[in-house]
Design a protein around this motif. Structure first.
Motif, short mmCIF file in Angstrom:
data_model
loop_
_atom_site.label_atom_id
_atom_site.label_comp_id
_atom_site.label_asym_id
_atom_site.label_seq_id
_atom_site.Cartn_x
_atom_site.Cartn_y
_atom_site.Cartn_z
N PHE A 32 0.82 -1.22 0.00
CA PHE A 32 0.00 0.00 0.00
C PHE A 32 0.86 1.27 0.00
CE2 PHE A 32 -2.54 3.35 1.87
CZ PHE A 32 -3.78 3.21 1.25
N PRO A 33 1.79 1.45 0.95
CA PRO A 33 2.59 2.68 0.92
C PRO A 33 3.45 2.81 -0.33
CG PRO A 33 3.39 1.16 2.62
CD PRO A 33 2.08 0.64 2.15
N LEU A 34 3.98 1.70 -0.86
CA LEU A 34 4.77 1.81 -2.07
C LEU A 34 3.90 2.16 -3.27
CD1 LEU A 34 7.54 -0.94 -1.91
CD2 LEU A 34 7.67 1.47 -1.34
N LEU A 125 13.41 2.39 8.55
CA LEU A 125 13.92 2.47 7.19
C LEU A 125 12.82 2.78 6.18
CD1 LEU A 125 16.30 1.06 8.67
CD2 LEU A 125 16.64 -0.31 6.59
N ILE A 126 11.58 2.65 6.62
CA ILE A 126 10.43 2.93 5.76
C ILE A 126 9.81 4.28 6.11
CG2 ILE A 126 8.17 2.10 5.01
CD1 ILE A 126 9.22 -0.73 5.99
N ASN A 226 1.69 15.29 -3.36
CA ASN A 226 2.26 15.32 -2.02
C ASN A 226 1.30 14.72 -0.99
OD1 ASN A 226 4.36 16.05 -0.15
ND2 ASN A 226 3.01 17.67 0.57
N THR A 227 0.00 14.94 -1.18
CA THR A 227 -0.99 14.37 -0.28
C THR A 227 -0.93 12.85 -0.28
OG1 THR A 227 -2.45 16.27 -0.65
CG2 THR A 227 -3.45 14.27 0.27
N LEU A 228 -0.68 12.27 -1.43
CA LEU A 228 -0.57 10.81 -1.53
C LEU A 228 0.60 10.27 -0.72
CD1 LEU A 228 -1.30 10.39 -5.35
CD2 LEU A 228 -2.84 9.84 -3.46
N VAL A 229 1.73 10.98 -0.74
CA VAL A 229 2.89 10.56 0.04
C VAL A 229 2.59 10.67 1.54
CG1 VAL A 229 5.32 10.99 0.55
CG2 VAL A 229 4.50 11.19 -1.78
N VAL A 230 1.91 11.73 1.92
CA VAL A 230 1.53 11.89 3.33
C VAL A 230 0.63 10.75 3.78
CG1 VAL A 230 0.29 13.35 4.97
CG2 VAL A 230 1.81 14.40 3.27
N ILE A 231 -0.30 10.34 2.91
CA ILE A 231 -1.16 9.20 3.23
C ILE A 231 -0.33 7.94 3.42
CG2 ILE A 231 -2.95 7.65 2.30
CD1 ILE A 231 -4.18 10.13 0.94
N PHE A 235 -0.21 5.87 6.91
CA PHE A 235 -0.56 4.45 6.89
C PHE A 235 0.55 3.60 7.50
CE2 PHE A 235 -0.23 0.29 4.89
CZ PHE A 235 -1.51 -0.22 5.02
N THR A 236 1.79 3.89 7.13
CA THR A 236 2.93 3.11 7.62
C THR A 236 3.10 3.28 9.13
OG1 THR A 236 4.04 3.39 5.49
CG2 THR A 236 5.38 2.65 7.32
N VAL A 237 2.98 4.50 9.60
CA VAL A 237 3.15 4.77 11.02
C VAL A 237 2.08 4.06 11.84
CG1 VAL A 237 3.05 6.57 12.79
CG2 VAL A 237 4.35 6.96 10.69
N ILE A 238 0.83 4.09 11.36
CA ILE A 238 -0.29 3.57 12.14
C ILE A 238 -0.50 2.07 11.95
CG2 ILE A 238 -2.81 3.70 12.46
CD1 ILE A 238 -2.64 6.66 11.76
#
Length: 481
Positions: A32-34, A125-126, A226-231, A235-238
């Motif tokens: 998902f994040p990638l 690292l992510i 940029n909004t997509l990268v923030v998402i 997602f990765t953090v949570i």
């Protein structure tokens, strides 16, 4: 265990102390994040290239806004070819410095972070690179709004993503994470799915890019990107759990420890049976050369099609989307059908992927019409499999305690590659733009042929591999080794 998966470790004396996430073979993690990150990048890259061309034309070469505005349009008119050549020749130096700035810090960090992640976890690292991308994306939006800034000011916006590790550290972390959470039998497929998520993001972004430029304009498209990268970061953090149980939190001081570099080099370059060290290094270098080509062509593919075929943004993004889509389906077809039912090994299939890439580059080099470009894509349907198959093979033949270290070495090599390849490719393109702009693809074919030779040598050593069986000693054994 097949010959392709025979480990090249001298013994089983090292025990794996890193605990894995409970088995969930198809639990969505890094896909998902990638996906969102590559969707963002594919939306952004064409816009950034156009802005650099436009501001080079206006601020660096002092042409009028009216003459230069065509560079911001998704369509192309019959503008002076001399102006196109002049702007592209200057802009190559901007893009060359851009790629260099993006690569310096990630190349240095890669030497430390592989071994560091064995203690402190894969998740940093992510998350760190995604945070850097989010900050850089915000700065790019600001830059795009300040029309008085020339092309060289764009370089400053890249510092956050570079200092956070960039794509080099992000992909190292993603592949190490995937190695932690997957079983051996599912690893080739999961690595391919990870690559496919990257391809899917690129396809969708390439298809949407010209439509969104026409609909919302360059600035708002960069804001969406940029909004997509923030998402992806949120997602990765949570949602993404750390793959290593007992990981210890570490800060910057714990990263910049030279002992980490010594440990990485010691374990990557130690002698192994059956020329294992040579096999590992040849595989690592072959994989890194694909990144070398990627960074070399990153900004030139678009310029080449403008110069040689007189394409505009719309034609290029359609081609880019078709290319990525065919590679996407080719990867799934290759792993799920060809490799599974014909029982083609990871190594043999990687060689096939490289051979198809050579044909792809040769056709592009001599392309004179649009259908030639699409023919090259069809021939290279398996081209995208080389990297995931090499990484999958390495996870199968390496002892688990060495996987992150070898991936870190590969990340370091990949981080160094962009410091060299843009200079080489841009210089070659600049020197041949009026004579034979396809020379850059001849160079790609030659580099890929070297990869085929390297993998052929590895295959030869694996054919000669003598299986060694180790017996675990029990407490009642009276003999010692």
């Amino acid at each position: 265990m097949s010959q392709d998966e025979e480990p090249i470790t001298e013994s089983n004396r090292n025990s794996y102390t890193i605990s894995e996430i409970p088995s969930k073979p198809f639990r969505i993690t890094m896909e998902f994040p990638l996906f969102f990150t590559m969707l963002s990048m594919s939306l952004m890259i064409t816009v950034i290239n156009n802005i650099i061309l436009y501001r080079t034309c206006v601020h660096s070469l002092n042409h009028s806004h009216e003459e230069c505005k065509i560079f911001l349009s998704p369509a192309k008119n019959n503008m002076s070819q001399e102006l196109e050549d002049e702007v592209q020749s200057y802009a190559t130096f901007v893009t060359m410095l851009k790629t260099t700035i993006e690569s310096v810090a990630p190349a240095i960090l890669s030497f430390f972070l592989g071994v560091w992640s064995d203690t402190h976890g894969r998740k940093p690292l992510i998350t760190w690179p995604l945070l850097g991308m989010s900050v850089t994306g915000g700065l790019i939006v600001v830059y795009s709004m300040m029309e008085d800034l020339g092309p060289w000011w764009y370089i400053l916006t890249l510092l956050p993503v570079s200092l956070a590790g960039g794509f080099t550290v992000l992909f190292t972390g993603a592949y190490c994470y995937m190695s932690d959470v997957t079983s051996t039998e599912h690893r080739s497929l999961r690595m391919t799915i990870l690559e496919a998520s990257v391809s899917a993001g690129s396809v969708i972004g390439s298809l949407l890019c010209p439509k969104l430029i026409a609909l919302v304009g360059n600035v708002y498209l960069l804001l969406i990107s940029n909004t997509l990268v923030v998402i992806a970061y949120v997602f990765t953090v949570i949602y993404v759990r750390e793959s290593l149980t007992g990981a210890v939190q570490g800060g910057l001081c714990s990263v910049l420890d030279l002992n980490l570099v010594r440990e990485m080099f010691r374990d990557c370059f130690k002698k192994r049976p059956n020329r294992g060290r040579t096999q590992i290094l040849l595989l690592a270098v072959a994989n890194s050369l694909t990144i070398f080509i990627f960074y070399g062509l990153m900004s030139l593919d678009y310029m080449y099609t403008r110069e040689k075929l007189h394409w505009a943004t719309k034609q290029y993004t359609t081609y880019s989307a078709a290319s990525t889509a065919i590679t996407f389906f080719g990867s799934f077809f290759g792993v799920m059908l060809v490799q599974k039912y014909l029982r083609v090994s990871d190594l043999a299939f990687a060689i096939i992927a490289f051979l198809s890439a050579i044909a792809h580059y040769m056709i592009k080099a001599f392309a004179v019409t649009t259908w030639h470009m699409y023919l090259s894509v069809g021939i290279a349907m398996f081209k995208g499999l080389s990297s995931p198959l090499i990484r999958s093979l390495l996870t199968k033949i390496l002892p688990v305690v060495d996987i992150a270290k070898v991936f870190a070495l590969m990340g370091a090599l990949e981080g160094v590659s962009p410091l060299i390849s843009p200079t080489l490719f841009n210089s070659l393109y600049f020197a041949t733009i009026k004579i034979f702009p396809g020379a850059i693809y001849i160079l790609c074919s030659a580099i890929t042929a070297v990869c085929v030779v390297f993998l052929g040598i590895v295959q030869y050593y694996r054919w000669r591999t003598t299986s060694i069986t180790y017996e675990n000693l029990t407490p009642g054994d009276s003999t010692s080794s």
